[in-house]
Design an enzyme around this catalytic site. Structure first.
Site, PDB file in Angstrom:
ATOM      1  N   GLU A 103     -64.419   3.005 -24.084  1.00 35.88           N
ATOM      2  CA  GLU A 103     -65.491   3.239 -23.119  1.00 35.88           C
ATOM      3  C   GLU A 103     -66.776   3.748 -23.763  1.00 35.88           C
ATOM      4  O   GLU A 103     -67.795   3.892 -23.083  1.00 35.88           O
ATOM      5  CB  GLU A 103     -65.021   4.211 -22.022  1.00 35.88           C
ATOM      6  CG  GLU A 103     -63.938   3.651 -21.127  1.00 35.88           C
ATOM      7  CD  GLU A 103     -62.576   3.570 -21.808  1.00 35.88           C
ATOM      8  OE1 GLU A 103     -62.345   4.317 -22.782  1.00 35.88           O
ATOM      9  OE2 GLU A 103     -61.739   2.750 -21.385  1.00 35.88           O
ATOM     10  N   PHE A 181     -51.603  -0.039 -20.387  1.00 35.95           N
ATOM     11  CA  PHE A 181     -52.501  -0.823 -21.239  1.00 35.95           C
ATOM     12  C   PHE A 181     -52.326  -0.399 -22.692  1.00 35.95           C
ATOM     13  O   PHE A 181     -52.350  -1.226 -23.597  1.00 35.95           O
ATOM     14  CB  PHE A 181     -53.963  -0.619 -20.830  1.00 35.95           C
ATOM     15  CG  PHE A 181     -54.395  -1.482 -19.684  1.00 35.95           C
ATOM     16  CD1 PHE A 181     -54.997  -2.711 -19.912  1.00 35.95           C
ATOM     17  CD2 PHE A 181     -54.199  -1.073 -18.371  1.00 35.95           C
ATOM     18  CE1 PHE A 181     -55.409  -3.516 -18.855  1.00 35.95           C
ATOM     19  CE2 PHE A 181     -54.599  -1.868 -17.302  1.00 35.95           C
ATOM     20  CZ  PHE A 181     -55.207  -3.087 -17.543  1.00 35.95           C
ATOM     21  N   GLU A 186     -52.790  -2.303 -26.750  1.00 32.45           N
ATOM     22  CA  GLU A 186     -53.448  -1.576 -27.841  1.00 32.45           C
ATOM     23  C   GLU A 186     -52.498  -1.372 -29.030  1.00 32.45           C
ATOM     24  O   GLU A 186     -52.707  -1.958 -30.100  1.00 32.45           O
ATOM     25  CB  GLU A 186     -54.043  -0.276 -27.288  1.00 32.45           C
ATOM     26  CG  GLU A 186     -55.161  -0.632 -26.307  1.00 32.45           C
ATOM     27  CD  GLU A 186     -55.864   0.509 -25.612  1.00 32.45           C
ATOM     28  OE1 GLU A 186     -57.057   0.348 -25.294  1.00 32.45           O
ATOM     29  OE2 GLU A 186     -55.254   1.552 -25.351  1.00 32.45           O
TER      30      GLU A 186
HETATM   31  O1  NGD Z   1     -52.037  -2.762 -13.816  1.00 28.87           O
HETATM   32  C1  NGD Z   1     -53.189  -2.369 -13.741  1.00 28.87           C
HETATM   33  C2  NGD Z   1     -53.593  -1.061 -14.134  1.00 28.87           C
HETATM   34  N1  NGD Z   1     -52.936   0.008 -14.651  1.00 28.87           N
HETATM   35  C3  NGD Z   1     -53.872   0.944 -14.864  1.00 28.87           C
HETATM   36  N2  NGD Z   1     -55.086   0.499 -14.483  1.00 28.87           N
HETATM   37  C4  NGD Z   1     -54.950  -0.744 -14.034  1.00 28.87           C
HETATM   38  N3  NGD Z   1     -55.881  -1.620 -13.598  1.00 28.87           N
HETATM   39  C5  NGD Z   1     -55.485  -2.809 -13.201  1.00 28.87           C
HETATM   40  N4  NGD Z   1     -56.400  -3.651 -12.740  1.00 28.87           N
HETATM   41  N5  NGD Z   1     -54.177  -3.199 -13.259  1.00 28.87           N
HETATM   42  C6  NGD Z   1     -56.374   1.177 -14.595  1.00 28.87           C
HETATM   43  O2  NGD Z   1     -56.477   1.610 -15.926  1.00 28.87           O
HETATM   44  C7  NGD Z   1     -56.532   2.358 -13.695  1.00 28.87           C
HETATM   45  O3  NGD Z   1     -57.819   2.285 -13.113  1.00 28.87           O
HETATM   46  C8  NGD Z   1     -56.470   3.541 -14.617  1.00 28.87           C
HETATM   47  O4  NGD Z   1     -57.421   4.507 -14.266  1.00 28.87           O
HETATM   48  C9  NGD Z   1     -56.816   2.985 -15.969  1.00 28.87           C
HETATM   49  C10 NGD Z   1     -56.054   3.649 -17.080  1.00 28.87           C
HETATM   50  O5  NGD Z   1     -54.670   3.694 -16.801  1.00 28.87           O
HETATM   51  P1  NGD Z   1     -53.742   4.793 -17.515  1.00 28.87           P
HETATM   52  O6  NGD Z   1     -54.422   6.113 -17.486  1.00 28.87           O
HETATM   53  O7  NGD Z   1     -52.362   4.717 -16.926  1.00 28.87           O
HETATM   54  O8  NGD Z   1     -53.691   4.368 -19.059  1.00 28.87           O
HETATM   55  P2  NGD Z   1     -53.462   2.936 -19.730  1.00 28.87           P
HETATM   56  O9  NGD Z   1     -52.749   3.156 -21.029  1.00 28.87           O
HETATM   57  O10 NGD Z   1     -52.862   1.962 -18.789  1.00 28.87           O
HETATM   58  O11 NGD Z   1     -54.966   2.434 -20.058  1.00 28.87           O
HETATM   59  C11 NGD Z   1     -55.807   3.225 -20.865  1.00 28.87           C
HETATM   60  C12 NGD Z   1     -56.028   2.590 -22.236  1.00 28.87           C
HETATM   61  C13 NGD Z   1     -57.173   3.279 -22.968  1.00 28.87           C
HETATM   62  O12 NGD Z   1     -56.805   3.494 -24.338  1.00 28.87           O
HETATM   63  C14 NGD Z   1     -58.380   2.327 -22.812  1.00 28.87           C
HETATM   64  O13 NGD Z   1     -58.826   1.920 -24.130  1.00 28.87           O
HETATM   65  O14 NGD Z   1     -56.418   1.231 -22.105  1.00 28.87           O
HETATM   66  C15 NGD Z   1     -57.851   1.082 -22.103  1.00 28.87           C
HETATM   67  N6  NGD Z   1     -58.239   0.827 -20.696  1.00 28.87           N
HETATM   68  C16 NGD Z   1     -57.315   0.253 -19.907  1.00 28.87           C
HETATM   69  C17 NGD Z   1     -57.587  -0.019 -18.580  1.00 28.87           C
HETATM   70  C18 NGD Z   1     -58.814   0.259 -18.039  1.00 28.87           C
HETATM   71  C19 NGD Z   1     -59.456   1.109 -20.187  1.00 28.87           C
HETATM   72  C20 NGD Z   1     -59.764   0.831 -18.866  1.00 28.87           C
HETATM   73  C21 NGD Z   1     -61.109   1.110 -18.263  1.00 28.87           C
HETATM   74  N7  NGD Z   1     -62.079   1.560 -18.995  1.00 28.87           N
HETATM   75  O15 NGD Z   1     -61.297   0.889 -17.056  1.00 28.87           O
END
Ligand code: NGD
Length: 269
Positions: A103, A181, A186
């Site tokens: 971000e 994610f 990642e």
């Molecule tokens: O299945 C999904 C989903 N799961 C989570 N989120 C989803 N959005 C979808 N459309 N479909 C969204 O991702 C949701 O809005 C959460 O607020 C956000 C992060 O989910 P979280 O906290 O469970 O962590 P994750 O490991 O799934 O994702 C965070 C990592 C982080 O290192 C960022 O580089 O993946 C990247 N990221 C992922 C998703 C969204 C960033 C974003 C963003 N900036 O909106």
């Protein structure tokens, strides 16, 4: 999701791009090398999605956009990932001054927190009324943009990598979820080539003040993560509540019982 495309999508994207490139610049910005044409970047994004039904997009839809925006960054020892710790991780990364999260990159800044979906056979080409949630026939549409963003960013980091995780999530939501994610897009894409290499994955495991601790380093889902990291040939460390992050958490929860000690220590003459 019941919202449509964000009003002013084009103006917001182009404005954020100018803001990012022409007002934020400083020596800490050396991870993005050249200045880019904001209109050109918006047009690459628009070509990908305008007039296209949401359920027909997938990760390849955004290839050109990320090629233009995210392919030239190389965070060395400063790449940061997060899962369940959105706010704290970004206070800590401090807009790329301290660490670099997805971000903090131009590619993500332009679209973060916006909603969009194309509309076929329509003069505007975007649906401003309603964007579908997940598509039954195409689960990739939902993760197309942030999935490819995550993958491309993960491929760019080298050296030390930090991951901020949440050890206070409730029992059904572990600190390391295999469907996050982070787990899907990642970790599997960290590079391990000869010259371009991730060396170590450092987990920073947070526990919200006064909330029951679900997992600590070396427990439950952290063991699964450690295994995956070592299998891929990277070193692994894990630290519970590093001081710098505890201070940020306690800054937001000043009256929590578990923050009282830190406060007294800070005030000692
Ligand atoms: O299945 C999904 C989903 N799961 C989570 N989120 C989803 N959005 C979808 N459309 N479909 C969204 O991702 C949701 O809005 C959460 O607020 C956000 C992060 O989910 P979280 O906290 O469970 O962590 P994750 O490991 O799934 O994702 C965070 C990592 C982080 O290192 C960022 O580089 O993946 C990247 N990221 C992922 C998703 C969204 C960033 C974003 C963003 N900036 O909106």
């Amino acid at each position: 999701r019941t919202n449509g495309t964000t009003c002013g999508l084009k103006e917001i994207i182009i404005g954020r791009c100018y803001q990012y490139q022409y007002t934020n610049r400083g020596p800490y910005f050396n991870y993005q090398t050249n200045t880019k044409d904001c209109t050109e970047l918006y047009e690459a994004f628009e070509r990908a999605v305008r007039y296209k039904p949401f359920c027909e997009i997938n990760m390849s839809t955004y290839e050109e956009y990320f090629k233009l925006t995210l392919k030239d960054i190389k965070p060395i020892d400063r790449g940061m990932f997060w899962s369940g710790t959105n706010m704290i991780a970004h206070i800590y990364s401090n807009n790329g001054h301290n660490y670099i999260t997805l971000e903090d990159t131009l590619a993500a800044v332009m679209l973060n927190q916006l909603t969009w979906c194309g509309k076929a056979n329509d003069s505007i080409g975007f649906d401003y009324v309603n964007c579908p949630g997940a598509c039954e026939e195409n689960p990739w549409s939902d993760v197309a943009f942030w999935g490819l963003a995550s993958k491309t960013f993960a491929e760019s980091v080298t050296g030390e990598v930090h991951v901020v995780l949440n050890g206070s999530r409730d029992a059904t939501d572990l600190a390391f979820r295999t469907d996050s994610f982070f787990a899907k897009f990642e970790l599997p894409n960290f590079r391990r080539d000869q010259q371009f290499n991730v060396i170590r994955v450092n987990v920073l495991l947070l526990h919200s003040p006064d909330i029951p601790i679900r997992e600590k380093c070396g427990e439950k889902s952290l063991l699964i993560l450690e295994d995956l990291v070592r299998q891929r040939g990277f070193d692994y460390t894990c630290e519970d509540d590093p001081d710098a992050l505890l201070m940020i958490m306690c800054g937001n929860e000043y009256n929590a019982r578990e923050c009282q000690v830190a406060r007294r220590i800070l005030r000692q003459e």
